[in-house]
Design a protein around this motif. Structure first.
Motif, PDB file in Angstrom:
ATOM      1  N   GLU A  33       0.832  -1.207   0.000  1.00  0.00           N
ATOM      2  CA  GLU A  33       0.000   0.000   0.000  1.00  0.00           C
ATOM      3  C   GLU A  33       0.866   1.256   0.000  1.00  0.00           C
ATOM      4  O   GLU A  33       0.540   2.253  -0.664  1.00  0.00           O
ATOM      5  N   ILE A  34       1.969   1.227   0.736  1.00  0.00           N
ATOM      6  CA  ILE A  34       2.886   2.370   0.769  1.00  0.00           C
ATOM      7  C   ILE A  34       3.557   2.576  -0.576  1.00  0.00           C
ATOM      8  O   ILE A  34       3.762   3.709  -1.031  1.00  0.00           O
ATOM      9  N   LEU A  35       3.867   1.471  -1.244  1.00  0.00           N
ATOM     10  CA  LEU A  35       4.667   1.541  -2.475  1.00  0.00           C
ATOM     11  C   LEU A  35       3.848   1.709  -3.755  1.00  0.00           C
ATOM     12  O   LEU A  35       4.411   2.016  -4.804  1.00  0.00           O
ATOM     13  N   LYS A  36       2.534   1.531  -3.694  1.00  0.00           N
ATOM     14  CA  LYS A  36       1.793   1.418  -4.948  1.00  0.00           C
ATOM     15  C   LYS A  36       1.682   2.724  -5.736  1.00  0.00           C
ATOM     16  O   LYS A  36       1.326   2.711  -6.907  1.00  0.00           O
ATOM     17  N   THR A  37       2.004   3.866  -5.122  1.00  0.00           N
ATOM     18  CA  THR A  37       2.021   5.124  -5.878  1.00  0.00           C
ATOM     19  C   THR A  37       3.446   5.582  -6.191  1.00  0.00           C
ATOM     20  O   THR A  37       3.654   6.696  -6.668  1.00  0.00           O
TER      21      THR A  37
END
Length: 442
Positions: A33-37
């Motif tokens: 979730e932290i990395l998906k953007t």
């Protein structure tokens, strides 16, 4: 191999957050979730084609060097670490494949403009067909762009017991470009052999339906795809529930639904076609498998790739131009040499050392799940005469089955030239009339 052109503007911005939370449990879901953007791009230079195939299965966005640009020398392939005698044998086999590739795709004398056509080749065998004899040890370059959450799956792949030594250099190169705080959170060596065995047991019943003769097989789909899509379409524009709509339509439900589907698709609202889904079994060469996964649109499950090596009776795919040529026996004999050698390597060194000796002509089985919108897009490209012959033959088979389920949903699953102008521009095949005769209604 090496990783170049690495770029990720936001990647280092998450380091302070990781350091602040290093004493907390950061599980897979949180990390993704932290990395998906976070956006990441890099080029993998000099990887072999077994590596690139496995990377493609991650469904990242990539551009890969065409095998049209393969050079035939020792720098153009990579073999695993073997003992002296076996290393010599591996090089001899690959060099034989490169020599045969060069002979089959020899050009005629004289000059011609642009990309060579079949008639420009001395034996009528274009590079696209000659490449079937090349092993997956052949090198390529691959430009990759991904969201940061895909790093998790990437590290699962490159640390997988089955492929561990295959990605030794890749792991080292990635470590040079990623923050240490992030690497600590990504997967390390793991063995999912038991899980894989359980999954394969489930899929065996579908794989058994597919073979060299039945290489495109309908597995399952919704009973009435037109009705499914029609109800989906009216759901957004009717105050009634779908069940109330069915009561109103009564015995005319099928025809009413078809009318809705035809009207809504006619407006260009193609998303409703996603309500219809099908699953197929497919068996194809590694050339065509790569084309299947490069689109990243379908959900695929392939058999264990080592099955290609252990199933020694499995036939290879030989392009028609080669079957009719003087090279046919040489092609088959060399393919059999590779089969014997890689089975020996598998038994002596393990699977990851044997994989690079799989050939482009070797066949693999897979299960494909798609919706009607995806199929219409993919088949329109693949049925074109400019498409590679094997994927075109398989696509025509699939379209015939799909049209037996619904002629409305798959009406546009054809090259643009059937109803309009070719979109290939200067690369147009010039066979529009033949294509229209094959597929036009009435």
């Amino acid at each position: 191999m090496r990783i170049t052109n690495f770029e990720s503007p936001e990647l280092h911005s998450i380091v302070p957050w990781l350091e602040e939370n290093e004493n907390k449990i950061i599980n897979e879901n949180i990390l993704k979730e932290i990395l998906k953007t976070v956006n990441i791009a890099f080029v993998a230079e000099g990887i072999n084609r077994i590596q690139s195939t496995l990377l493609c299965e991650l469904k990242d966005s990539y551009v890969q060097q065409s095998q049209r640009y393969v050079t035939m020398d020792e720098s153009s392939y990579e073999i695993p670490l073997l003992n002296g005698i076996d290393s010599i044998k591996a090089k001899e086999l690959i060099e034989k494949a490169f020599i045969l590739y060069g002979k089959m795709s020899e050009l005629k004398e004289g000059k011609f403009k642009g990309r060579p056509k079949a008639e420009n080749y001395k034996y009528g065998i274009p590079i696209e067909d000659a490449r079937y004899i090349l092993p997956l040890a052949t090198k390529t370059n691959m430009s990759i762009a991904m969201t940061g959450d895909k790093l998790y799956n990437l590290f699962l792949l490159i640390n997988d017991r089955k492929y561990f030594s295959l990605f030794d250099n890749f792991r080292e190169e990635m470590a040079n470009h990623l923050p240490e705080a992030l690497i600590k959170q990504l997967p390390t060596f793991h063995d999912n052999t038991k899980e894989t065995e359980i999954i394969e047991q489930f899929y065996n019943k579908y794989m058994e339906k597919t073979d060299e003769e039945n290489n495109m097989v309908y597995i399952n789909g919704f009973e009435n795809p037109d009705l499914k899509v029609g109800l989906g379409a009216v759901t957004s524009t009717s105050p009634d529930t779908p069940s109330q709509t069915l009561i109103k339509w009564k015995d005319d439900a099928d025809e009413k639904a078809k009318g809705v589907v035809q009207r809504v698709l006619g407006y260009g609202h193609d998303s409703v076609a996603e309500q219809a889904r099908t699953t197929f079994g497919m068996m194809c060469s590694m050339v065509t498998y790569h084309q299947q996964i490069r689109h990243r649109l379908s959900e695929n499950h392939r058999e264990g790739i080592l099955n290609i090596i252990t199933d020694i009776k499995r036939d290879v795919v030989v392009p028609p131009n080669i079957k009719k040529s003087e090279f046919y026996e040489e092609f088959l004999n060399l393919a059999n040499e590779f089969k014997d050698f890689r089975l020996y390597i598998l038994n002596e060194y393990g699977g990851d050392k044997a994989l690079p000796f799989i050939l482009n002509c070797d066949q693999i089985k897979l299960i494909i799940s798609t919706n009607a919108r995806i199929d219409s897009e993919m088949l329109a490209d693949r049925i074109c005469f400019n498409a590679q012959w094997e994927i075109r033959d398989l696509s025509i088979k699939k379209l015939k089955i799909l049209r037996g389920l619904s002629d409305i949903l798959y009406e546009t699953a054809l090259p643009a030239c059937v109803k309009g102008e070719c979109k290939e521009g200067k690369l147009c095949c010039g066979r529009q009339q033949e294509m229209r005769k094959m597929f036009s209604k009435g």
